[in-house]
Design a protein around this motif. Structure first.
Motif, PDB file in Angstrom:
ATOM      1  N   LEU A  62      -4.449 -77.391  36.998  1.00 23.54           N
ATOM      2  CA  LEU A  62      -4.034 -78.386  36.007  1.00 23.54           C
ATOM      3  C   LEU A  62      -3.240 -79.543  36.584  1.00 23.54           C
ATOM      4  O   LEU A  62      -3.005 -80.535  35.878  1.00 23.54           O
ATOM      5  CB  LEU A  62      -3.175 -77.720  34.914  1.00 23.54           C
ATOM      6  N   ALA A  63      -2.799 -79.453  37.831  1.00 20.16           N
ATOM      7  CA  ALA A  63      -1.840 -80.448  38.330  1.00 20.16           C
ATOM      8  C   ALA A  63      -2.072 -80.786  39.789  1.00 20.16           C
ATOM      9  O   ALA A  63      -2.629 -79.997  40.557  1.00 20.16           O
ATOM     10  CB  ALA A  63      -0.413 -79.932  38.148  1.00 20.16           C
ATOM     11  N   THR A  64      -1.590 -81.978  40.164  1.00 19.16           N
ATOM     12  CA  THR A  64      -1.519 -82.400  41.560  1.00 19.16           C
ATOM     13  C   THR A  64      -0.063 -82.689  41.877  1.00 19.16           C
ATOM     14  O   THR A  64       0.630 -83.367  41.110  1.00 19.16           O
ATOM     15  CB  THR A  64      -2.354 -83.670  41.802  1.00 19.16           C
ATOM     16  N   ILE A  65       0.421 -82.166  43.017  1.00 17.83           N
ATOM     17  CA  ILE A  65       1.828 -82.286  43.392  1.00 17.83           C
ATOM     18  C   ILE A  65       1.926 -83.097  44.667  1.00 17.83           C
ATOM     19  O   ILE A  65       1.350 -82.732  45.705  1.00 17.83           O
ATOM     20  CB  ILE A  65       2.456 -80.894  43.602  1.00 17.83           C
ATOM     21  N   GLY A  66       2.652 -84.204  44.611  1.00 17.73           N
ATOM     22  CA  GLY A  66       2.951 -84.995  45.793  1.00 17.73           C
ATOM     23  C   GLY A  66       4.377 -84.726  46.218  1.00 17.73           C
ATOM     24  O   GLY A  66       5.293 -84.747  45.392  1.00 17.73           O
ATOM     25  N   VAL A  67       4.606 -84.452  47.492  1.00 17.88           N
ATOM     26  CA  VAL A  67       5.924 -83.984  47.945  1.00 17.88           C
ATOM     27  C   VAL A  67       6.597 -85.008  48.844  1.00 17.88           C
ATOM     28  O   VAL A  67       5.948 -85.812  49.495  1.00 17.88           O
ATOM     29  CB  VAL A  67       5.806 -82.630  48.678  1.00 17.88           C
ATOM     30  N   ARG A  68       7.940 -84.940  48.840  1.00 14.69           N
ATOM     31  CA  ARG A  68       8.731 -85.817  49.702  1.00 14.69           C
ATOM     32  C   ARG A  68       9.912 -85.003  50.254  1.00 14.69           C
ATOM     33  O   ARG A  68      11.020 -85.053  49.734  1.00 14.69           O
ATOM     34  CB  ARG A  68       9.235 -87.034  48.912  1.00 14.69           C
ATOM     35  N   CYS A  82       1.493 -84.706  38.655  1.00 16.08           N
ATOM     36  CA  CYS A  82       0.567 -85.380  37.746  1.00 16.08           C
ATOM     37  C   CYS A  82      -0.462 -84.388  37.222  1.00 16.08           C
ATOM     38  O   CYS A  82      -0.905 -83.492  37.956  1.00 16.08           O
ATOM     39  CB  CYS A  82      -0.163 -86.525  38.450  1.00 16.08           C
ATOM     40  N   THR A  83      -0.856 -84.570  35.973  1.00 15.48           N
ATOM     41  CA  THR A  83      -1.922 -83.756  35.395  1.00 15.48           C
ATOM     42  C   THR A  83      -3.274 -84.297  35.851  1.00 15.48           C
ATOM     43  O   THR A  83      -3.372 -85.380  36.434  1.00 15.48           O
ATOM     44  CB  THR A  83      -1.863 -83.787  33.863  1.00 15.48           C
TER      45      THR A  83
END
Length: 237
Positions: A132-138, A163-164
């Motif tokens: 269900l989601a996309t995760i961008g990491v920092r 983000c969905t």
């Protein structure tokens, strides 16, 4: 003097050998298993193979844990991936910049509970997804729970953008910030909270060494001893 038929036979044999060798060469080692508790398997087609401590993690590989099982995988850039019981992870894509840095790495958390600790690669190189989601990491420690129709992402350290699949996004900037994505009747929604009802910490306490963070150069450990001290370094750096 060799006949043309003999020459063609040798050429054909060499071509067959080259084709046979290609799959072996494609098995790129991208990490290894640092902690294994009970049933942790690599899945290939309809077969499974038990993973043991020190075994290689391969490109384009699916890893699955059974009930009452867990594992911690350390990738070549020192990314640490911990999986709780009943979890499935797929390494969708790994592209190296050099021996210990990725230009592009995509990790799919299909189902279950996970802790992700970024390694030495540029943070833009990481792409983590659930159904269900996309995760961008920092520069991040993230806990993720992927269930049918729901994904819960809890920030422990750093920052992340979640983000969905229909491009609704929230920013996680403080420890405890949580994104909850649900899918009901084909409608996907996302909400942000700062009072997580779930984190990976309880899973950490059930398996010695599961949430310790290891550099890849040091990731060939012995099987972890039983540790009855709940105040140990299981969930810290």
């Amino acid at each position: 003097m060799n006949s043309p038929r003999s020459f063609l036979s040798i050429l054909s044999f060499g071509f067959v050998v080259a084709l046979t060798a290609t799959p072996v060469q494609a098995q790129t080692r991208v990490g290894e298993a640092a902690v294994v508790k009970n049933e942790v398997v690599r899945v290939a087609a309809s077969s499974t193979t038990q993973i043991n401590v020190g075994d290689a993690l391969l490109r384009d590989e699916t890893v699955r844990t059974g009930a009452d099982s867990a594992t911690r995988l350390v990738m070549a850039d020192s990314t640490n991936l911990s999986l709780g019981p009943g979890s499935t992870l797929k390494l969708d894509r790994t592209v190296f910049d050099d021996e210990h840095h990725y230009r592009d790495v995509a990790i799919r958390l299909t189902s279950g509970a996970f802790r992700f600790v970024t390694g030495h690669s540029d943070k833009a190189a990481y792409k983590i997804t659930t159904p269900l989601a996309t995760i961008g990491v920092r520069g991040t420690i993230i806990d993720t729970l992927s269930q049918r129709g729901k994904s819960t992402i809890v920030l422990q350290e750093g920052a992340a953008t979640v983000c969905t699949t229909n491009f609704q996004c929230v920013e996680l900037t403080k420890p405890g910030d949580t994104a909850i994505i649900t899918s009901t009747g084909g409608r996907i929604t996302i909400q942000k909270a700062n009072n997580p009802l779930w984190t990976f910490a309880a899973t950490c306490s059930q398996t010695a060494g599961l949430c310790t963070v290891t550099q890849y150069a040091d990731a060939t450990p012995v099987t972890p001893p039983v540790d009855d001290d709940p105040t140990g370094m299981l969930c810290g750096r």
